[in-house]
Design a protein around this motif. Sequence first.
Motif, short mmCIF file in Angstrom:
data_model
loop_
_atom_site.label_atom_id
_atom_site.label_comp_id
_atom_site.label_asym_id
_atom_site.label_seq_id
_atom_site.Cartn_x
_atom_site.Cartn_y
_atom_site.Cartn_z
N LYS A 257 -13.18 7.90 -11.65
CA LYS A 257 -12.53 6.88 -11.54
C LYS A 257 -10.95 6.86 -11.20
N TRP B 130 -2.96 -6.89 -10.03
CA TRP B 130 -3.08 -5.38 -9.79
C TRP B 130 -2.14 -4.51 -10.17
N GLN C 8 -9.41 -9.70 -5.19
CA GLN C 8 -10.84 -9.83 -4.82
C GLN C 8 -11.61 -11.25 -4.78
N ARG D 110 -8.94 -2.43 -0.53
CA ARG D 110 -8.65 -3.78 -0.93
C ARG D 110 -9.03 -3.60 -2.44
N ALA D 111 -10.14 -3.12 -3.03
CA ALA D 111 -10.23 -2.70 -4.31
C ALA D 111 -9.60 -1.65 -5.01
N TYR D 112 -9.23 -0.71 -4.00
CA TYR D 112 -8.51 0.32 -4.48
C TYR D 112 -9.19 1.25 -5.46
N ASN E 88 -7.61 4.95 -9.37
CA ASN E 88 -7.15 3.65 -8.61
C ASN E 88 -5.82 3.78 -7.89
N LEU E 89 -5.35 5.00 -7.70
CA LEU E 89 -4.34 5.22 -6.79
C LEU E 89 -2.98 5.34 -7.86
N ILE E 90 -3.15 4.80 -9.02
CA ILE E 90 -1.80 4.64 -9.78
C ILE E 90 -1.83 5.94 -11.13
N SER F 279 -2.51 -2.31 -13.48
CA SER F 279 -2.74 -0.91 -13.33
C SER F 279 -1.64 -0.05 -14.03
N THR G 73 -7.87 -7.34 -10.00
CA THR G 73 -8.93 -7.28 -9.28
C THR G 73 -8.81 -6.33 -8.02
N GLY G 74 -7.92 -5.90 -7.90
CA GLY G 74 -7.42 -5.09 -6.60
C GLY G 74 -6.75 -6.21 -5.87
N GLU G 75 -6.72 -5.91 -4.61
CA GLU G 75 -6.17 -7.14 -3.70
C GLU G 75 -6.82 -8.44 -3.71
N ALA H 112 0.89 -1.25 0.05
CA ALA H 112 -0.12 0.12 0.23
C ALA H 112 0.93 1.34 0.05
N ALA I 135 1.54 -0.09 -12.44
CA ALA I 135 2.37 0.38 -11.42
C ALA I 135 3.74 -0.12 -11.59
N LEU J 149 2.35 1.53 -3.43
CA LEU J 149 1.42 2.05 -4.32
C LEU J 149 1.22 3.55 -4.46
N ILE K 20 4.38 5.41 -5.49
CA ILE K 20 4.44 5.28 -7.09
C ILE K 20 3.45 6.26 -7.88
N ASN K 21 2.45 6.37 -7.28
CA ASN K 21 1.29 7.46 -7.44
C ASN K 21 1.76 8.63 -7.51
N ASN L 69 -11.76 -2.58 -13.82
CA ASN L 69 -10.29 -2.12 -13.31
C ASN L 69 -9.56 -2.32 -14.74
N SER L 70 -9.81 -2.54 -16.03
CA SER L 70 -9.42 -2.55 -17.10
C SER L 70 -9.26 -1.25 -17.86
N LYS M 162 6.58 2.27 -12.29
CA LYS M 162 6.09 3.15 -13.15
C LYS M 162 6.87 4.70 -12.53
#
Lengths: 454, 323
Positions: free
Chosen positions: B63, A98, A415, B281-283, B65-67, A102, A411-413, A73, A104, A76, A79-80, A453-454, A342
């Motif tokens: 939307k 993930w 899921q 969890r799903a970010y 996602n943190l990234i 994403s 799927t995130g962490e 976390a 990352a 992440l 990186i963000n 998430n795609s 990234k």
Amino acid sequence: MQKKRLFASFAVMALVAGSLVAASGVATAATRTVIVWAPYTGGNLDMWNAAIKRVEAANPGLSITSVGNIDMAKSLAAINAGNGPDISVSNGNGNVGWFCGSGAWQKLNVLMAGKNGLDVKKTFNASANASAISNNVRCALPLGSEVFGFYSNKDLLAKAGFKNPPKTTTELLEYSKKLTTFNTDGSIKVAGFLPWAGYYGFDMDSMWLGQMFGAKWYGGDQKAAFASDPRWAKAFNWQKSFIANVYGGGDFDKGSKLLIKFVAAKGGEWGTEHDFMTGRVAMKWDANWMGPMFCTGDDWAMADKCTAKYEFTISGFPVSPELVATNYGSGVVGQAQMGISKGSKNVKDAWTVMKALATDTKLASAWDSANGAPSSLLSKDARPAKYPDWYQPIYDIVANPASAYHVVKNTGEHQEEALLQNLMASWQAGDTPNLKSALSDLATKVNQIVARNS
Amino acid sequence: MQLTKAVASFSPRKRGEGALAPARKKLKVPYLFIFLCMSPWIFGIIIFTAYPMVASFYQSFTKFNLIDSPEWVGLENFHRMFFEDSDFWLALRNTVWISAISIPLRIAFAMFTAWVLTKPKRGSSIYRTIFFLPSMVPTVAASMVFTYIFNPAYGPINRGLEAIGIKDPPFWFMDPKWSKWGLILLGLWGIGDTMIIYLAGLLDVPKSLYEAASLEGATQWQSFRYVTLPMMTPVIFFSFVTGVIGSFQYFTQAYVASGQVNDYSHAMYFYATHIYFTAFRAYEMGYASALAWVLLVITLVCTLIILKTQKRWVHYPNGSLFK
């Protein structure tokens, strides 16, 4: 005189310029820095840092800054924010989907094929290679593995007349029936085996159940296969009938209720109170790193001699009878993974460092010896020089081509693992009346998450 | 009814009434100095409250996602919440359930406990401390202890129930039908902080009112109904409002308890849990922000309704604070 002065001036200027160039050269060398963040602490971090020192020594002019105790976390978020490390490490491959999906972590295909590339097929085992890929994108290199196999209490099995661990799910049921005993009040005294979500198991029981039946998580169309692959329904129906037959005398509700109470009274997970150590359960699926603990009761390092009350053996999961020829001997194998962030400003050096760390056999063997974390490397040098006989099956499971971790998607962490585990728990408690529609709902939900998430 | 009138007309003497209050000298303090003194707070509220609120409001329409940078999606998050997300409705239902059951129970239990604690003639401070102590136990620790106490195999509650002849006691946190009741009992156990407020309120009720009630031949119940209860309504109102706000943010106890057992049916999945899982969890930070803003609106509406109705049932000896 003037000439002399002029000469002297030039000489001084040349000296200054030369010093500056030299200094800039030094400065250039010193600025080749790679920052590595890892979740390790204590002794693990020491071993990791020793490996980093080896990489530095092999690459003059390269400075590596290692920071431990960083979870994903934190990585992440950094990186963000654009100030992440060059390399970050994830414990377990649930996050690969993930981090790859994403963006990352950067794609590694070009670096792997380059001059300083890496033939991953010749370097790592099959499951490690498969699990570093998500959506056909390779963005990670594997580190140590975690192996999930089948533990049997040799003494209890021998007492019941069994010489070897069960190979098939049918045998498993037969063994369990014989090994299970009840108290006078009807409660379970010793359980043969528990196909039960939430009995230790790190929320991975459903994954292991699926592996026993060869069930696929995603189909060829890349959609969730919980409804389309009939092996999931087969696995869950087997679980239900197992509970009814072994514990309920044919009555599922009775068996389920007895197991809820049995699980509620389980001993502590870490130490000699663990049910497997006290002989309360005869067989169980578990992680390789539980082996050293089952051996001595209080350690993660591999001991030469087991001092526990019962002798045990490790094997691959029992599998559905039709899969014995192809899948028996396999287990679930996952890996710690690392990737290049990234925004890394020094991708070339980051790749050099990451490649060196991933292929460091000294690091791999030290880790395995201290923690029971078999390497993903094919090289036998990556194994400890000395390890007890009971640990050999772990290497066999890792090497088995049918061993795998499920395909990971964004799927995130992870899921999908949590959702499947919930379904298994609900099903075993008798709260899911329609398995078909529940599996279909699960697939829809996972597909929605992946699509979002795609 | 005369009692009610007596209560309604009762007004304690205001501070300074009947005596000449000394004239206060107005201090002249430069505004800059005042601002400097307040600056840590102002800085804190801007950085740690105002900015995150504005940011999360913006993110609720994105939307994120943190990234990658937040991507504007308009009202999509809210559409998803109301029309596609079954977990949203489940979490909301669970939250409303726990609020509807736990708030009245907590109020009643706190008042009853406080009333009991007004009775001992000797050692009252010891009893008060004993009853207050559970509220000082960290929530996480208390939740873990309760999962042990309610353990169906070896927990003392079920052992006790079995000892008195109940053959199949509930599985509590391991049974979706009973898990929320386990949380309610956990909440009642830690009632000490609310109880102290009720105790202060009860001790503040003038004895003269009870004496008047007694002279008029009121029974104990009538004294409670027509003296204690009206005088306690400001306290009840306060704990009602804070209870509603708190119960909509219900998280820690449920998170810990559901982590100890298999909460597969999501019986202990509350609104704040949904926000937490969505964000961490799903970010999905954008969707989690939208959920948080809807929670704020729900809480605000509930609080406003309670504030609006308080005129009808809250009795302030000195007049309402919210005229």
